[in-house]
Design a protein around this motif. Sequence first.
Motif, PDB file in Angstrom:
ATOM      1  N   LEU A  34      67.676 145.672  90.802  1.00 56.59           N
ATOM      2  CA  LEU A  34      67.861 143.900  90.617  1.00 56.59           C
ATOM      3  C   LEU A  34      68.367 143.309  88.533  1.00 56.59           C
ATOM      4  CD1 LEU A  34      67.137 142.678  93.536  1.00 56.59           C
ATOM      5  CD2 LEU A  34      65.002 142.010  92.696  1.00 56.59           C
ATOM      6  N   LYS A  35      67.016 144.036  88.344  1.00 59.74           N
ATOM      7  CA  LYS A  35      67.410 143.681  86.428  1.00 59.74           C
ATOM      8  C   LYS A  35      68.323 143.124  86.015  1.00 59.74           C
ATOM      9  CE  LYS A  35      65.089 143.717  82.432  1.00 59.74           C
ATOM     10  NZ  LYS A  35      66.231 144.422  81.886  1.00 59.74           N
ATOM     11  N   SER A  36      69.683 144.708  86.240  1.00 58.97           N
ATOM     12  CA  SER A  36      70.640 144.905  86.061  1.00 58.97           C
ATOM     13  C   SER A  36      71.494 143.965  86.649  1.00 58.97           C
ATOM     14  CB  SER A  36      70.982 145.718  86.220  1.00 58.97           C
ATOM     15  OG  SER A  36      71.665 146.496  87.607  1.00 58.97           O
ATOM     16  N   ALA A  37      71.426 143.672  88.138  1.00 60.80           N
ATOM     17  CA  ALA A  37      72.128 142.527  89.080  1.00 60.80           C
ATOM     18  C   ALA A  37      72.257 141.440  88.533  1.00 60.80           C
ATOM     19  CB  ALA A  37      71.561 142.268  90.464  1.00 60.80           C
ATOM     20  N   ARG A  38      70.679 140.748  87.282  1.00 59.16           N
ATOM     21  CA  ARG A  38      70.327 139.463  87.475  1.00 59.16           C
ATOM     22  C   ARG A  38      70.773 139.168  85.813  1.00 59.16           C
ATOM     23  NH1 ARG A  38      64.354 138.592  86.345  1.00 59.16           N
ATOM     24  NH2 ARG A  38      65.541 139.539  84.496  1.00 59.16           N
ATOM     25  N   ASP A  39      71.181 140.322  85.120  1.00 55.70           N
ATOM     26  CA  ASP A  39      71.224 139.810  83.707  1.00 55.70           C
ATOM     27  C   ASP A  39      73.056 140.186  84.051  1.00 55.70           C
ATOM     28  OD1 ASP A  39      68.798 140.449  82.548  1.00 55.70           O
ATOM     29  OD2 ASP A  39      69.096 142.766  82.372  1.00 55.70           O
ATOM     30  N   GLU A  42      73.238 136.337  85.272  1.00 59.63           N
ATOM     31  CA  GLU A  42      73.335 135.241  84.190  1.00 59.63           C
ATOM     32  C   GLU A  42      74.849 135.519  83.688  1.00 59.63           C
ATOM     33  OE1 GLU A  42      69.313 135.850  82.887  1.00 59.63           O
ATOM     34  OE2 GLU A  42      68.813 134.842  83.888  1.00 59.63           O
ATOM     35  N   SER A  43      75.151 136.228  82.317  1.00 58.01           N
ATOM     36  CA  SER A  43      76.187 136.385  81.969  1.00 58.01           C
ATOM     37  C   SER A  43      78.248 136.337  82.688  1.00 58.01           C
ATOM     38  CB  SER A  43      76.141 138.409  81.197  1.00 58.01           C
ATOM     39  OG  SER A  43      77.124 138.923  82.430  1.00 58.01           O
ATOM     40  N   ALA A  44      78.268 136.817  83.832  1.00 60.70           N
ATOM     41  CA  ALA A  44      79.033 135.541  84.272  1.00 60.70           C
ATOM     42  C   ALA A  44      78.711 134.504  84.284  1.00 60.70           C
ATOM     43  CB  ALA A  44      79.047 136.548  86.014  1.00 60.70           C
ATOM     44  N   THR A  45      77.248 134.096  84.457  1.00 59.39           N
ATOM     45  CA  THR A  45      77.224 132.432  85.023  1.00 59.39           C
ATOM     46  C   THR A  45      77.959 131.515  83.075  1.00 59.39           C
ATOM     47  OG1 THR A  45      75.870 132.457  86.625  1.00 59.39           O
ATOM     48  CG2 THR A  45      76.203 130.458  85.611  1.00 59.39           C
ATOM     49  N   LYS A  46      77.168 132.522  82.398  1.00 62.42           N
ATOM     50  CA  LYS A  46      78.097 132.265  80.657  1.00 62.42           C
ATOM     51  C   LYS A  46      79.421 132.169  80.802  1.00 62.42           C
ATOM     52  CE  LYS A  46      73.649 132.691  78.765  1.00 62.42           C
ATOM     53  NZ  LYS A  46      72.234 133.469  78.157  1.00 62.42           N
ATOM     54  N   ALA A  47      79.815 133.443  80.911  1.00 59.87           N
ATOM     55  CA  ALA A  47      81.201 133.739  80.915  1.00 59.87           C
ATOM     56  C   ALA A  47      82.195 132.760  81.617  1.00 59.87           C
ATOM     57  CB  ALA A  47      81.947 135.121  81.118  1.00 59.87           C
ATOM     58  N   LYS A  48      81.702 132.172  83.100  1.00 62.21           N
ATOM     59  CA  LYS A  48      82.352 130.948  83.732  1.00 62.21           C
ATOM     60  C   LYS A  48      82.356 129.988  82.674  1.00 62.21           C
ATOM     61  CE  LYS A  48      80.632 128.660  86.729  1.00 62.21           C
ATOM     62  NZ  LYS A  48      78.879 128.766  87.572  1.00 62.21           N
ATOM     63  N   SER A  49      80.440 129.328  81.939  1.00 58.06           N
ATOM     64  CA  SER A  49      81.051 128.205  81.549  1.00 58.06           C
ATOM     65  C   SER A  49      81.559 128.182  80.233  1.00 58.06           C
ATOM     66  CB  SER A  49      79.301 128.194  81.496  1.00 58.06           C
ATOM     67  OG  SER A  49      78.644 128.411  81.979  1.00 58.06           O
TER      68      SER A  49
END
Length: 338
Positions: A34-39, A42-49
């Motif tokens: 779960l933690k690694s999926a959340r990480d 989050e990093s995918a969202t940052k990359a997308k932004s």
Amino acid sequence: MGSAGVLYDSEGTIYGAIETIRDITDRKMAEEDLKSARDRAESATKAKSKFLANMSHEIRTPMNAVIGMSDLLLQMDLKLEQRDYLETIRNSGNALLAIINDILDYSKIDGDKLELEILPFDLAGCIEVSMDLVAAKAAEKGLELTYFQDDAMPTILVGDEIRLRQILINLLGNAVKFTEKGEVVLFVGCSPVEGDKVKLHFAVKDTGIGISQENLGKLFQCFTQVDSSTTRYYGGTGLGLAISRKLVEMMGGEISVESTPGKGSTFYFTIMCDVSQQKRAATPDEHVLAGKSMLIVEGSESVQKMLSQAAMSWKMNVTKSAGGRRRQRFWRKRHMIL
Ligand code: ADP
């Protein structure tokens, strides 16, 4: 993980022990997953932004060239047909640029990268520019576009003029876009907070299509448009109100809406600002106009009131008459001096 217990007989002597052991490897592994999926999310969202911000920037640069060159070409001697084509290029360019700007702002908000400027600015100037930008569209649709302000308004404030203008243009633009007949009115008021701080109150009222109760609650979320048929008809990205809400909150205020379907909507927002001690320089027009007489011949009561308020702020002597024939007009003060 487990638990243990000791067994005693009636005389208190230990005669045994119980140990239970529970295997929680699966739970631990699930937690890790779960933690690694959340990480990863989050990093995918940052990359997308980041990608969105870069792309918007890359698209914006050539768009500015397209619009700028069209503007230059439009100043030349052109055949009517050429001018018509060129105006279409420029208008489409401006529309596309507005969408790109929304996406850029949205990506900045999403990545917590949006920052406000804190500089002195002229409140009346900021409002006038915003009204100017929607005036042509309002006039094209035959809408009255008026603006009222409290008598005691501060002139120079300290804050982010461009972002305030962005909120006003978005709300006024929507009001004009979703109104076919009647009027769009902007009210601006001010209340003291403490020291040099004031709270500015804005209301943008229209007599347009309105918004149903069930849709009101989701208006300020990203990509929300009331229904797809309206979107097809009116266009837009559904980002404007979400961006406005974020900007208003960053300026220490709140945004809300009241609406009746078929009758119209009023969007309210507040922002906190510091009042600057700097005095606004009087424009040359103001010196020339002070003490002169103005006759306002206007059928619409709200336009009449707005004009006389503006004229009186220039220290002019005003006489009003309702005998005018209604005609299409731009709101701008200078256009209406008789
Ligand atoms: P956009 O206008 O680009 O679609 P906004 O976030 O500014 O995006 O507005 C979202 C939606 O809210 C609009 O598509 C429209 O359905 C509704 N809306 C906003 N302002 C008004 C208004 N003044 N009257 C009626 N509907 C409105």
